[in-house]
Design a protein around this motif. Structure first.
Motif, PDB file in Angstrom:
ATOM      1  N   THR A   1      -2.641   4.884  -6.289  1.00  0.00           N
ATOM      2  CA  THR A   1      -3.579   4.844  -6.025  1.00  0.00           C
ATOM      3  C   THR A   1      -4.589   4.823  -7.394  1.00  0.00           C
ATOM      4  O   THR A   1      -5.656   5.057  -7.275  1.00  0.00           O
ATOM      5  CB  THR A   1      -3.740   5.211  -5.174  1.00  0.00           C
ATOM      6  OG1 THR A   1      -3.082   6.919  -4.670  1.00  0.00           O
ATOM      7  CG2 THR A   1      -2.873   4.607  -3.438  1.00  0.00           C
ATOM      8  N   ASP A  11      -2.370  -8.600  -2.246  1.00  0.00           N
ATOM      9  CA  ASP A  11      -3.585  -8.526  -0.571  1.00  0.00           C
ATOM     10  C   ASP A  11      -2.760  -7.022  -0.336  1.00  0.00           C
ATOM     11  O   ASP A  11      -1.426  -6.276  -0.886  1.00  0.00           O
ATOM     12  CB  ASP A  11      -3.740  -8.139   0.033  1.00  0.00           C
ATOM     13  CG  ASP A  11      -4.819  -8.422   1.595  1.00  0.00           C
ATOM     14  OD1 ASP A  11      -3.335  -7.362   2.466  1.00  0.00           O
ATOM     15  OD2 ASP A  11      -5.571  -8.484   1.587  1.00  0.00           O
ATOM     16  N   ALA A  12      -3.246  -5.635  -0.098  1.00  0.00           N
ATOM     17  CA  ALA A  12      -2.556  -3.793  -0.261  1.00  0.00           C
ATOM     18  C   ALA A  12      -1.646  -3.642   0.967  1.00  0.00           C
ATOM     19  O   ALA A  12      -0.912  -3.909   1.356  1.00  0.00           O
ATOM     20  CB  ALA A  12      -3.952  -2.952  -0.041  1.00  0.00           C
ATOM     21  N   SER A  13      -2.319  -4.992   2.248  1.00  0.00           N
ATOM     22  CA  SER A  13      -1.009  -5.393   3.430  1.00  0.00           C
ATOM     23  C   SER A  13      -0.145  -6.279   3.342  1.00  0.00           C
ATOM     24  O   SER A  13       0.281  -6.199   3.682  1.00  0.00           O
ATOM     25  CB  SER A  13      -2.381  -5.538   4.451  1.00  0.00           C
ATOM     26  OG  SER A  13      -2.738  -7.253   4.262  1.00  0.00           O
ATOM     27  N   VAL A  25      -3.860  -4.842  -7.228  1.00  0.00           N
ATOM     28  CA  VAL A  25      -3.683  -5.272  -5.568  1.00  0.00           C
ATOM     29  C   VAL A  25      -4.983  -4.696  -5.197  1.00  0.00           C
ATOM     30  O   VAL A  25      -6.271  -3.848  -5.311  1.00  0.00           O
ATOM     31  CB  VAL A  25      -2.678  -3.416  -4.621  1.00  0.00           C
ATOM     32  CG1 VAL A  25      -3.199  -3.292  -3.652  1.00  0.00           C
ATOM     33  CG2 VAL A  25      -1.751  -3.710  -5.348  1.00  0.00           C
ATOM     34  N   MET A  84       1.787   1.620  -3.504  1.00  0.00           N
ATOM     35  CA  MET A  84       1.408   1.093  -5.243  1.00  0.00           C
ATOM     36  C   MET A  84       0.622   2.369  -6.059  1.00  0.00           C
ATOM     37  O   MET A  84       0.850   3.906  -5.051  1.00  0.00           O
ATOM     38  CB  MET A  84       0.486   0.307  -4.738  1.00  0.00           C
ATOM     39  CG  MET A  84      -0.770   0.803  -3.988  1.00  0.00           C
ATOM     40  SD  MET A  84      -2.267  -0.624  -3.185  1.00  0.00           S
ATOM     41  CE  MET A  84      -3.303   1.235  -2.581  1.00  0.00           C
ATOM     42  N   GLU A 134       0.451  -1.273  -0.184  1.00  0.00           N
ATOM     43  CA  GLU A 134      -0.266   0.340  -0.357  1.00  0.00           C
ATOM     44  C   GLU A 134       1.001   1.206  -0.016  1.00  0.00           C
ATOM     45  O   GLU A 134       0.713   2.369  -0.629  1.00  0.00           O
ATOM     46  CB  GLU A 134      -0.931   0.080   1.530  1.00  0.00           C
ATOM     47  CG  GLU A 134      -1.983   1.139   1.321  1.00  0.00           C
ATOM     48  CD  GLU A 134      -3.339   0.757   2.031  1.00  0.00           C
ATOM     49  OE1 GLU A 134      -3.821   1.671   2.546  1.00  0.00           O
ATOM     50  OE2 GLU A 134      -2.765  -0.107   3.304  1.00  0.00           O
ATOM     51  N   ARG A 179      -8.262  -4.988  -1.445  1.00  0.00           N
ATOM     52  CA  ARG A 179      -8.222  -5.041   0.123  1.00  0.00           C
ATOM     53  C   ARG A 179      -9.150  -6.016   1.072  1.00  0.00           C
ATOM     54  O   ARG A 179      -9.993  -6.204   0.425  1.00  0.00           O
ATOM     55  CB  ARG A 179      -8.435  -3.625   0.639  1.00  0.00           C
ATOM     56  CG  ARG A 179      -8.145  -3.562   1.810  1.00  0.00           C
ATOM     57  CD  ARG A 179      -8.634  -2.008   1.875  1.00  0.00           C
ATOM     58  NE  ARG A 179      -8.263  -0.723   1.816  1.00  0.00           N
ATOM     59  CZ  ARG A 179      -6.897  -0.623   1.964  1.00  0.00           C
ATOM     60  NH1 ARG A 179      -6.044  -0.889   3.334  1.00  0.00           N
ATOM     61  NH2 ARG A 179      -6.260   0.281   1.206  1.00  0.00           N
TER      62      ARG A 179
END
Length: 625
Positions: free
Chosen positions: A468, A561-563, A583, A466, A463, A585
């Motif tokens: 956005t 995943d963003a995390s 990506v 990335m 995140e 969430r």
């Protein structure tokens, strides 16, 4: 060299189950019971587990070729001694010699593959190694069953000695040194402590089912104390035999436990089913092995597919589903054991063992993916050791339950057939319980993963770097309107989303070009207008104006995943050989960004330049005139 390493991995794991189908004739020849004969597998796996950590020291201390030849030579000696064994004790000693070779050979082969593989082929070569370690124990059961129909069990030892000689000669002719040699020191007290600990605990489990409760208790206590002392010593010495840092990572520990539970299932059933079918149903060794063969051979094919599924979607649902299928179908196998149909028995076992592909490989991948680059090698050692320990536990517990329940029912006056069936169903109950525990651990694994990721440095997550500002396409759009978006935004592809924001697919200009080249050969490029192909281009564009984007889109899209960590993103892009990945969430969550190679490159270069500037211009330094 990779072929030699793969052959070595196959050979080592092949021998783990090669004698399983021969347990019944060995019991008859030497007059031993099932609790004793199972040590041919349990002891083998136990010694292999003890020597796995030792391999790392030897690999970096001795040249690769002579080390490889020496290790395989130990297996040759063990095979010849086993073939000539006059007693069960000598046979067991021979198996333990073979086990020393297995414990050293498998990780040495993996290290050779890592050292000589080009980065772009590393995934494929490691996949070959994984396939060989899976194929080995599976093929061993089939081949040993076939051999036992025409020859005594000692033939198995002679056949294995011949195979080891072939691998030994191949290594002597082909291998060269690939390790960075140094002078690592083997900590003898650590080696002795882990050996005493594992032997004590496993012997305690086995002796408990043999009726020697006092000896079992003493042995288990000694083993636990030795393991406790081993752990303390690893934290205090400079060069530990097994680095303990991975154990501070809860998701890693849970992943290892899930892997071990899947292996307990495999080893337990690989021992108990041949014993039951030969004893209770009076089947030949070949018949017993052929009952197991379809499932375990299909697992070799299913393993890579399950790994790809994990790469794309994670194991949040597939791992617990695998454990659930294991529990359900092995329960049905236990029920079918009371009926006369061997076909039904074998058919029900196929999905039970296939389900292990959803558990073992993905759980191992989940565990190792939780570690950083510094602790990953130590995690590999832990996982390799846990493989052998799980085999010991599965074999020992299943054989112990099977033997003790059978004996107690015979003493109670039940028929031998009913007693054997009760013993078999007791072993089935064991793997059902372990599968249920696995389901619980699978849910805990992903619950523990989220807080860990949130607690990690946020600047090291996907995140943080990335893009956005994501341009997305609607699942209702036409391909022509998508191309218009590409042109206006200056992009080459975009995710396609459902109305709720969840990912439906991905469309790139390459997908469109491939379609055009197949349906409009003269319009392989949308820029054909530039060379005067007006009519062809107009016809192609008219076609695209009526074509929905989902007709050309890639539906099975790799996401991250963003995390997730940046290291996970690097691995995903590299392994899939792609430039960007959507990506999301949460699982099946909305698309929140795009992760690209260029973003990672900028981060890497920026970090290097920043660290160089700090080195050249330390904080607080100044110039003096």
């Amino acid at each position: 060299m990779i072929a030699v390493a793969a052959a070595a991995a196959f050979l080592a794991t092949f021998n783990e189950t090669f004698l399983n189908v021969a347990f019944t004739p060995i019991m008859d020849d030497f007059g031993v019971d099932v609790n004793t004969v199972q040590w041919l597998t349990t002891g083998y796996l136990l010694v292999a587990a003890v020597f796995v950590p030792v391999s790392n020291v030897l690999y970096h201390r001795f040249p690769t070729r002579p080390l490889f030849v020496a290790v395989v030579a130990i297996m040759v000696i063990g095979s010849v001694v086993g073939a000539l064994a006059p007693s069960f004790t000598v046979l067991l000693i021979a198996r333990l010699l073979q086990a020393i070779g297995t414990g050293l050979l498998t990780p040495i082969g993996m290290n050779i593959t890592l050292a000589v593989s080009p980065r772009e082929k590393l995934g494929m070569n490691m996949g070959i190694m994984a396939a060989m370690t899976t194929l080995g124990p599976s093929l061993a059961i089939v081949l040993s069953g076939a051999l036992l129909t025409i020859a005594p069990w000692t033939t198995l030892m002679w056949v294995f000695s011949g195979l080891t000689v072939v691998v030994l000669l191949s290594g002597a002719l082909i291998l060269c040194n690939v390790a960075a040699l140094g002078h690592p020191v083997l900590d003898i007290p650590s080696f002795l402590l882990v050996a005493v600990g594992l032997v004590g605990i496993l012997y305690g489990v086995s002796a408990a089912f043999g009726g020697a409760a006092l000896y079992a208790g003493i042995s288990a206590v000694v083993g636990l104390v030795a393991m406790w002392m081993f752990v303390i010593r690893q934290r205090r010495i400079e060069h530990p035999l097994i680095d303990m840092r991975p154990f501070s990572n809860a998701p890693f520990v849970i992943g290892v436990l899930m892997t071990m539970l899947g292996l307990v299932f495999v080893f337990a059933m690989n021992v108990i089913i041949p014993l039951f079918l030969q004893s209770a149903r009076e089947m030949s060794p070949l018949g017993a092995s052929l009952t197991l063969a379809p499932g375990i051979l299909l697992t070799v094919v299913a393993g890579p597919l399950a790994g790809r599924l994990f790469d794309r979607h994670g194991g949040r649902w597939s791992i617990p589903l695998g454990f659930l299928l294991m529990a359900v179908f092995v329960t049905m196998v236990g029920v079918a054991a009371g009926y006369s149909s061997i076909l039904l028995f074998g058919v029900l076992y196929v999905p039970a063992v296939l389900a292990t592909a959803l558990v073992i490989g993905p759980s191992q991948t989940f565990a190792l993916s939780q570690l950083d680059r510094e602790t990953s090698p130590h995690g590999v050692t832990v996982v390799s050791t846990s493989f052998q320990i799980a085999g010991c536990v599965g074999t020992s517990l299943a054989a112990g339950i099977y033997g003790s329940l059978t004996a107690s029912n015979i003493r109670a006056g039940n028929s031998e057939a009913d007693s054997l069936l009760t013993g078999f169903r007791g072993a089935v109950a064991l793997v059902v319980i372990t599968s249920i525990i696995g389901i619980i651990l699978a849910f805990l694994a992903y619950r523990s993963k989220r807080p860990v990721e949130a607690a990690q440095h946020p600047e090291n997550t996907v995140e943080s770097i990335m893009k956005t500002d994501v341009y997305t396409l609607s699942a209702e759009q036409t391909v022509l309107s998508a191309l218009q978006t590409f042109t206006e935004r200056g992009i080459s592809g975009a995710p396609i989303v459902h109305p709720d924001g969840s990912l439906a697919g991905f469309l790139s200009d390459g997908d469109v070009m491939r379609y055009l080249s197949a349906t409009h050969p003269s319009s392989t490029s949308i820029y054909s207008y530039a060379i005067g192909a007006d009519d062809d281009l107009a016809q192609a564009m008219s076609d695209l104006a009526s074509l929905n984007v989902m007709r050309l889109a890639t539906r099975d899209v790799l996401t991250i995943d963003a995390s997730s960590s940046i290291a996970d993103a690097v691995a995903a892009l590299s392994d899939a050989n792609i430039k960007k990945v959507p990506v999301v969430r949460g699982e099946n969550g909305p698309v929140v960004g795009i992760m690209s190679r260029s973003a990672i490159n900028r981060l890497a270069i920026g970090s290097y330049l920043s660290s160089r500037d700090e080195l050249l211009h330390p904080v607080g330094s100044g110039s003096h005139s």
